[in-house]
Design an enzyme around this catalytic site. Structure first.
Site, PDB file in Angstrom:
ATOM      1  N   HIS A 112       6.451   0.965  -4.559  1.00 62.87           N
ATOM      2  CA  HIS A 112       5.094   0.586  -4.971  1.00 62.87           C
ATOM      3  C   HIS A 112       4.415  -0.243  -3.880  1.00 62.87           C
ATOM      4  O   HIS A 112       5.083  -0.798  -3.003  1.00 62.87           O
ATOM      5  CB  HIS A 112       5.131  -0.232  -6.270  1.00 62.87           C
ATOM      6  N   LYS A 123       2.240  -5.399  -6.295  1.00 67.12           N
ATOM      7  CA  LYS A 123       2.838  -5.258  -7.638  1.00 67.12           C
ATOM      8  C   LYS A 123       3.694  -6.488  -7.942  1.00 67.12           C
ATOM      9  O   LYS A 123       4.505  -6.911  -7.115  1.00 67.12           O
ATOM     10  CB  LYS A 123       3.687  -3.980  -7.711  1.00 67.12           C
TER      11      LYS A 123
HETATM   12  P1  NAP Z   1      -4.856  -6.092 -10.928  1.00 63.23           P
HETATM   13  O1  NAP Z   1      -5.691  -5.405  -9.891  1.00 63.23           O
HETATM   14  O2  NAP Z   1      -4.278  -7.446 -10.631  1.00 63.23           O
HETATM   15  O3  NAP Z   1      -5.758  -6.152 -12.257  1.00 63.23           O
HETATM   16  C1  NAP Z   1      -5.475  -6.954 -13.372  1.00 63.23           C
HETATM   17  C2  NAP Z   1      -6.770  -7.645 -13.747  1.00 63.23           C
HETATM   18  O4  NAP Z   1      -6.617  -8.326 -15.006  1.00 63.23           O
HETATM   19  C3  NAP Z   1      -7.180  -8.707 -12.709  1.00 63.23           C
HETATM   20  O5  NAP Z   1      -8.560  -8.600 -12.461  1.00 63.23           O
HETATM   21  C4  NAP Z   1      -6.823 -10.002 -13.436  1.00 63.23           C
HETATM   22  O6  NAP Z   1      -7.518 -11.103 -12.945  1.00 63.23           O
HETATM   23  C5  NAP Z   1      -7.199  -9.610 -14.854  1.00 63.23           C
HETATM   24  N1  NAP Z   1      -6.738 -10.539 -15.880  1.00 63.23           N
HETATM   25  C6  NAP Z   1      -5.741 -11.479 -15.820  1.00 63.23           C
HETATM   26  N2  NAP Z   1      -5.665 -12.145 -16.991  1.00 63.23           N
HETATM   27  C7  NAP Z   1      -6.610 -11.615 -17.816  1.00 63.23           C
HETATM   28  C8  NAP Z   1      -7.024 -11.886 -19.155  1.00 63.23           C
HETATM   29  N3  NAP Z   1      -6.434 -12.832 -19.912  1.00 63.23           N
HETATM   30  N4  NAP Z   1      -8.026 -11.141 -19.694  1.00 63.23           N
HETATM   31  C9  NAP Z   1      -8.630 -10.201 -18.963  1.00 63.23           C
HETATM   32  N5  NAP Z   1      -8.296  -9.899 -17.673  1.00 63.23           N
HETATM   33  C10 NAP Z   1      -7.291 -10.603 -17.117  1.00 63.23           C
HETATM   34  O7  NAP Z   1      -3.626  -5.165 -11.371  1.00 63.23           O
HETATM   35  P2  NAP Z   1      -3.564  -3.569 -11.458  1.00 63.23           P
HETATM   36  O8  NAP Z   1      -2.993  -3.010 -10.211  1.00 63.23           O
HETATM   37  O9  NAP Z   1      -4.871  -3.047 -11.975  1.00 63.23           O
HETATM   38  O10 NAP Z   1      -2.431  -3.401 -12.566  1.00 63.23           O
HETATM   39  C11 NAP Z   1      -2.602  -3.936 -13.886  1.00 63.23           C
HETATM   40  C12 NAP Z   1      -1.346  -3.659 -14.712  1.00 63.23           C
HETATM   41  O11 NAP Z   1      -1.239  -2.251 -14.917  1.00 63.23           O
HETATM   42  C13 NAP Z   1      -0.025  -4.083 -14.037  1.00 63.23           C
HETATM   43  O12 NAP Z   1       0.859  -4.560 -15.027  1.00 63.23           O
HETATM   44  C14 NAP Z   1       0.496  -2.781 -13.435  1.00 63.23           C
HETATM   45  O13 NAP Z   1       1.891  -2.783 -13.258  1.00 63.23           O
HETATM   46  C15 NAP Z   1       0.059  -1.817 -14.514  1.00 63.23           C
HETATM   47  N6  NAP Z   1      -0.065  -0.403 -14.121  1.00 63.23           N
HETATM   48  C16 NAP Z   1       0.304   0.497 -15.054  1.00 63.23           C
HETATM   49  C17 NAP Z   1       0.145   1.829 -14.817  1.00 63.23           C
HETATM   50  C18 NAP Z   1       0.532   2.802 -15.905  1.00 63.23           C
HETATM   51  O14 NAP Z   1       0.395   4.022 -15.692  1.00 63.23           O
HETATM   52  N7  NAP Z   1       0.990   2.332 -17.065  1.00 63.23           N
HETATM   53  C19 NAP Z   1      -0.369   2.275 -13.594  1.00 63.23           C
HETATM   54  C20 NAP Z   1      -0.749   1.331 -12.638  1.00 63.23           C
HETATM   55  C21 NAP Z   1      -0.611  -0.023 -12.925  1.00 63.23           C
HETATM   56  P3  NAP Z   1      -6.740 -12.117 -11.911  1.00 63.23           P
HETATM   57  O15 NAP Z   1      -6.283 -11.306 -10.763  1.00 63.23           O
HETATM   58  O16 NAP Z   1      -7.792 -13.121 -11.553  1.00 63.23           O
HETATM   59  O17 NAP Z   1      -5.589 -12.702 -12.674  1.00 63.23           O
END
Ligand code: NAP
Length: 266
Positions: free
Chosen positions: A154, A158
């Site tokens: 990844h 991550k």
């Molecule tokens: P990211 O870019 O860090 O996005 C997460 C967002 O959520 C950030 O903007 C973060 O803000 C915000 N956040 C934190 N606390 C929050 C709250 N209480 N309420 C609302 N928003 C909040 O991460 P990402 O790459 O998009 O990934 C997000 C998650 O999805 C991870 O767990 C990843 O492993 C997962 N994922 C899953 C899949 C799947 O197919 N299931 C695919 C890709 C990713 P801050 O950065 O300021 O904290």
């Protein structure tokens, strides 16, 4: 009737892609975009399109009180996700969760919440169709090749390791192969962690490097042969058809359903 969707983590890498997918789907309406960053920004601007008149808010409760949402989609982080889920379920809303890194105890709690409140929760560690098929094929192969290791790769932002997909793949392999094959030699690990994490006998190796999005290779070994099953998500677009399908199907579910494969008729 349009399905009204609130996205939590809307300003994040995945959240923005989900918002784009929802905005372009004629069966869905984006009713709320929640994040702790980019607050006040128009979600259209945030995804590089024209403004749509919907601004990012950090107040999920207010959004749910006023938004008449029917589904909440969460792509935040494992700490934030549980709080969002508890709130959404209290409002009687169905949930699609893509956030990974939750503990078994937290997943059990989601199970109980969904049962008690009679809502549907679809939690999937990987929404990419190809990844779901990779896990399905690995489960079949494990019946014939009990010796197997998983390598997941990844991007370097991550937070959790191993990936939820790797753990889920290991669980599927364990359910298919029965008893673990015994060790053939007494290994000596000269550098701690070299042989990867050990999930009940399945080794998992996690690579974190810039350039990667989300990739996994499941390698089976047999006498005189190996079998590798590999899936590569080359961009976050790969997850969106699965997320949109989950949003449309979650209203038919009751309780917690773990994995996209459960709504794919494999
Ligand atoms: P990211 O870019 O860090 O996005 C997460 C967002 O959520 C950030 O903007 C973060 O803000 C915000 N956040 C934190 N606390 C929050 C709250 N209480 N309420 C609302 N928003 C909040 O991460 P990402 O790459 O998009 O990934 C997000 C998650 O999805 C991870 O767990 C990843 O492993 C997962 N994922 C899953 C899949 C799947 O197919 N299931 C695919 C890709 C990713 P801050 O950065 O300021 O904290």
């Amino acid at each position: 009737m349009l399905i009204r969707v609130v996205v939590t983590g809307a300003g994040g890498r995945m959240g923005r892609e989900v918002c784009r997918g929802v905005l372009h789907d004629p069966e869905l309406e984006l009713a709320g975009a929640v994040d702790v960053r980019s607050v006040g920004a128009d979600i259209g601007d945030l995804i590089g399109e024209r403004p749509v008149g919907l601004r990012v808010t950090e107040d999920l409760r207010r959004c749910l009180e006023t938004g008449q949402a029917s589904v909440v989609v969460d792509f935040t982080n494992s700490q934030a996700c549980m709080g969002n889920a508890r709130l959404a379920v209290r409002f009687g809303l169905n949930l699609v969760i893509g956030t990974t890194g939750m503990s078994t105890r937290e997943i059990d709690e989601l199970h109980t919440l969904a049962e008690e409140q009679e809502v549907g929760i679809l939690l999937a560690p990987n929404f990419a169709l190809g990844a779901v098929l990779m896990m399905h094929f690995a489960q079949i192969a494990a019946r014939y090749f009990p010796q197997v290791e998983i390598i997941e790769m990844h991007h370097d932002q991550k937070l959790d390791a191993p990936s939820g997909t790797a753990l889920k793949t290991a669980e599927l392999i364990l359910s298919a192969r029965g008893e673990a094959p015994g060790a053939k030699v007494q290994e000596q690990e000269r550098l701690a962690g070299c042989r990867g994490g050990n999930y009940e006998g399945v080794r998992i190796h996690s690579l974190r490097l810039p350039g990667f999005v989300a990739h996994q290779k499941v390698v089976f070994g047999g006498n005189g042969q190996t079998l590798s099953i590999q899936h590569d998500s080359l961009s976050r677009e790969s997850f969106i058809p699965g997320v949109l399908l989950a949003i449309k199907e979650v209203g038919r579910l009751r309780g917690l359903v773990y994995g996209l494969e459960n709504i794919l008729n494999l």
